[in-house]
Scaffold this motif. Structure first.
Motif, PDB file in Angstrom:
ATOM      1  N   ALA A 142       0.657 -14.020 -15.926  1.00  0.00           N
ATOM      2  CA  ALA A 142      -0.321 -12.731 -16.038  1.00  0.00           C
ATOM      3  C   ALA A 142      -0.763 -12.388 -14.500  1.00  0.00           C
ATOM      4  O   ALA A 142      -0.732 -11.517 -14.353  1.00  0.00           O
ATOM      5  CB  ALA A 142      -1.307 -12.962 -16.793  1.00  0.00           C
ATOM      6  N   ARG A 143      -1.036 -13.494 -13.844  1.00  0.00           N
ATOM      7  CA  ARG A 143      -1.633 -13.082 -12.500  1.00  0.00           C
ATOM      8  C   ARG A 143      -0.426 -12.887 -11.544  1.00  0.00           C
ATOM      9  O   ARG A 143      -0.515 -12.159 -10.734  1.00  0.00           O
ATOM     10  CB  ARG A 143      -2.306 -14.468 -11.943  1.00  0.00           C
ATOM     11  N   LYS A 144       0.878 -13.388 -11.827  1.00  0.00           N
ATOM     12  CA  LYS A 144       2.023 -13.190 -11.154  1.00  0.00           C
ATOM     13  C   LYS A 144       2.294 -11.610 -11.261  1.00  0.00           C
ATOM     14  O   LYS A 144       2.727 -11.235 -10.343  1.00  0.00           O
ATOM     15  CB  LYS A 144       3.341 -13.880 -11.458  1.00  0.00           C
ATOM     16  N   ARG A 145       2.095 -11.042 -12.334  1.00  0.00           N
ATOM     17  CA  ARG A 145       2.212  -9.700 -12.623  1.00  0.00           C
ATOM     18  C   ARG A 145       1.290  -8.786 -12.139  1.00  0.00           C
ATOM     19  O   ARG A 145       1.810  -7.855 -11.378  1.00  0.00           O
ATOM     20  CB  ARG A 145       2.485  -9.410 -13.942  1.00  0.00           C
ATOM     21  N   GLU A 146       0.221  -9.248 -11.929  1.00  0.00           N
ATOM     22  CA  GLU A 146      -0.807  -8.413 -11.072  1.00  0.00           C
ATOM     23  C   GLU A 146      -0.283  -8.473  -9.414  1.00  0.00           C
ATOM     24  O   GLU A 146      -0.648  -7.438  -8.987  1.00  0.00           O
ATOM     25  CB  GLU A 146      -2.201  -9.282 -11.325  1.00  0.00           C
ATOM     26  N   ILE A 147      -0.257  -9.601  -8.946  1.00  0.00           N
ATOM     27  CA  ILE A 147       0.410  -9.732  -7.652  1.00  0.00           C
ATOM     28  C   ILE A 147       1.679  -8.897  -7.288  1.00  0.00           C
ATOM     29  O   ILE A 147       1.453  -8.110  -6.482  1.00  0.00           O
ATOM     30  CB  ILE A 147       0.504 -11.157  -7.355  1.00  0.00           C
ATOM     31  N   LEU A 148       2.475  -8.884  -8.301  1.00  0.00           N
ATOM     32  CA  LEU A 148       3.692  -8.168  -7.952  1.00  0.00           C
ATOM     33  C   LEU A 148       3.824  -6.614  -8.130  1.00  0.00           C
ATOM     34  O   LEU A 148       4.557  -5.982  -7.476  1.00  0.00           O
ATOM     35  CB  LEU A 148       5.078  -8.700  -8.841  1.00  0.00           C
ATOM     36  N   GLY A 149       2.957  -6.428  -9.315  1.00  0.00           N
ATOM     37  CA  GLY A 149       3.098  -5.098  -9.782  1.00  0.00           C
ATOM     38  C   GLY A 149       4.310  -4.566 -10.227  1.00  0.00           C
ATOM     39  O   GLY A 149       4.778  -5.172 -11.375  1.00  0.00           O
ATOM     40  N   ASP A 150       5.114  -3.699  -9.716  1.00  0.00           N
ATOM     41  CA  ASP A 150       6.301  -3.181 -10.535  1.00  0.00           C
ATOM     42  C   ASP A 150       7.451  -4.235 -10.459  1.00  0.00           C
ATOM     43  O   ASP A 150       8.215  -4.174 -11.166  1.00  0.00           O
ATOM     44  CB  ASP A 150       6.755  -2.111  -9.741  1.00  0.00           C
ATOM     45  N   GLY A 151       7.177  -5.424  -9.659  1.00  0.00           N
ATOM     46  CA  GLY A 151       8.162  -6.394  -9.915  1.00  0.00           C
ATOM     47  C   GLY A 151       9.097  -6.548  -8.572  1.00  0.00           C
ATOM     48  O   GLY A 151       9.737  -7.803  -8.453  1.00  0.00           O
ATOM     49  N   ASN A 152       9.285  -5.695  -7.716  1.00  0.00           N
ATOM     50  CA  ASN A 152      10.059  -5.704  -6.419  1.00  0.00           C
ATOM     51  C   ASN A 152       9.187  -6.638  -5.528  1.00  0.00           C
ATOM     52  O   ASN A 152       7.894  -6.515  -5.310  1.00  0.00           O
ATOM     53  CB  ASN A 152      10.182  -4.499  -5.726  1.00  0.00           C
ATOM     54  N   PHE A 153       9.684  -7.773  -5.323  1.00  0.00           N
ATOM     55  CA  PHE A 153       9.077  -8.769  -4.061  1.00  0.00           C
ATOM     56  C   PHE A 153       8.623  -8.097  -2.769  1.00  0.00           C
ATOM     57  O   PHE A 153       7.341  -8.243  -2.358  1.00  0.00           O
ATOM     58  CB  PHE A 153       9.971  -9.925  -3.997  1.00  0.00           C
ATOM     59  N   HIS A 154       9.708  -7.481  -2.325  1.00  0.00           N
ATOM     60  CA  HIS A 154       9.259  -6.771  -1.011  1.00  0.00           C
ATOM     61  C   HIS A 154      10.638  -5.959  -0.535  1.00  0.00           C
ATOM     62  O   HIS A 154      11.642  -6.545  -0.826  1.00  0.00           O
ATOM     63  CB  HIS A 154       8.808  -7.594   0.103  1.00  0.00           C
ATOM     64  N   GLY A 155      10.423  -5.085   0.259  1.00  0.00           N
ATOM     65  CA  GLY A 155      11.605  -4.173   0.694  1.00  0.00           C
ATOM     66  C   GLY A 155      12.044  -2.896   0.277  1.00  0.00           C
ATOM     67  O   GLY A 155      11.174  -2.510  -0.651  1.00  0.00           O
ATOM     68  N   ARG A 156      12.870  -2.222   0.741  1.00  0.00           N
ATOM     69  CA  ARG A 156      12.992  -1.073   0.090  1.00  0.00           C
ATOM     70  C   ARG A 156      13.681  -1.071  -1.139  1.00  0.00           C
ATOM     71  O   ARG A 156      14.474  -2.260  -1.457  1.00  0.00           O
ATOM     72  CB  ARG A 156      14.285  -0.495   0.983  1.00  0.00           C
ATOM     73  N   TYR A 157      13.858  -0.229  -2.124  1.00  0.00           N
ATOM     74  CA  TYR A 157      14.203  -0.285  -3.379  1.00  0.00           C
ATOM     75  C   TYR A 157      15.645   0.090  -3.500  1.00  0.00           C
ATOM     76  O   TYR A 157      16.412  -0.067  -4.443  1.00  0.00           O
ATOM     77  CB  TYR A 157      13.448   0.809  -4.168  1.00  0.00           C
ATOM     78  N   GLN A 158      16.243   0.957  -2.518  1.00  0.00           N
ATOM     79  CA  GLN A 158      17.492   1.459  -2.497  1.00  0.00           C
ATOM     80  C   GLN A 158      18.372   1.774  -1.261  1.00  0.00           C
ATOM     81  O   GLN A 158      17.440   2.096  -0.242  1.00  0.00           O
ATOM     82  CB  GLN A 158      17.596   2.573  -3.338  1.00  0.00           C
ATOM     83  N   ARG A 159      19.472   1.351  -1.062  1.00  0.00           N
ATOM     84  CA  ARG A 159      20.331   1.893   0.224  1.00  0.00           C
ATOM     85  C   ARG A 159      21.554   2.424  -0.278  1.00  0.00           C
ATOM     86  O   ARG A 159      21.738   2.659  -1.644  1.00  0.00           O
ATOM     87  CB  ARG A 159      20.526   0.565   1.197  1.00  0.00           C
TER      88      ARG A 159
END
Length: 233
Positions: A191-208
């Motif tokens: 549950a806390r992991k979900r709070e930390i990540l939010g939408d779930g992307n770890f980091h970086g751009r979403y699309q190239r």
């Protein structure tokens, strides 16, 4: 050569000609704005694309894996370690009975990697068999190509955003997500992991661009194909 397009007599004859077979390993887990089955989709496709010119049979993907850290995200399904190992053992025995002795596990999910420890134990019993796990996204050539494009690449970011993992009608942010506190995340419950990540992307751009992604894909296919061919004991 897909098992779904073969009958038992063809498999028997194939195993006599060539004792290699391939099993893709995936996971059903959150991938931000991408398909929950991203890991299963990618491992199966890269395995099929890599094996096609080699005429090596590819079994249907084992879609479910071990992903307890994402359990707080709806749609995520995580198998217990004991369950997963039991399934892998039963599948290896099925391949062995069919005549296959060189087995490639094309893995699309890091959480499945502990299964290779069991595979090593299994090879101690089935001493004429060999099992290789290829984490296709972690291959040195693929990772070098990713970093040459953008070093900010991670789970559910642009590096997993291929035309076949996108969802129709779902727009992704035109932004780059900053890194999170990795030490805090590692020690957190789901549950806390979900709070930390939010939408779930770890980091970086979403699309190239598709041009960049298709070029990366070809490298992943070539590296996976090499794992099916090279350095068998």
């Amino acid at each position: 050569m897909r098992i779904a397009q073969m009958n038992w007599m063809q498999v028997e004859a194939q195993a006599r000609r060539d004792d290699r077979c391939v099993l893709p390993l995936g996971s059903v887990e959150q991938h931000a704005y991408l398909s929950l089955a991203t890991d299963a989709i990618l491992s199966e496709k890269v395995a099929q694309d890599a094996a096609e010119p080699l005429d090596i049979p590819v079994f249907p993907v084992l879609a479910y894996g071990m992903t307890p850290g994402f359990a707080a995200y709806p749609g995520t399904v995580s198998l217990r370690l004991s369950t997963y190992i039991a399934v892998v053992e039963d599948m290896l025995e099925g391949f062995y009975r069919s005549g296959f002795r060189r087995i490639v596990l094309v893995n699309g999910h890091g959480g499945n990697s502990p299964a290779m420890t069991f595979c090593t134990e299994w090879m101690g019993v089935r001493t004429d068999a060999s099992v290789r796990m290829h984490n296709w996204w972690a291959g040195p050539r693929f990772q070098a190509a990713v970093k040459a494009i953008d070093t900010a690449a991670s789970h559910a970011s642009w590096m997993e955003n291929f035309p076949w993992t996108r969802l129709e009608g779902v727009a992704v942010p035109n932004a780059a997500k900053p890194p999170f506190n990795a030490a805090l995340y590692q020690a957190a419950n789901p549950a806390r992991k979900r709070e930390i990540l939010g939408d779930g992307n770890f980091h970086g751009r979403y699309q190239r661009s598709d041009e960049e992604m298709l070029s990366l894909w070809q490298i992943g296919v070539e590296e996976t194909r090499a794992a099916m061919v090279e350095d068998w004991p």
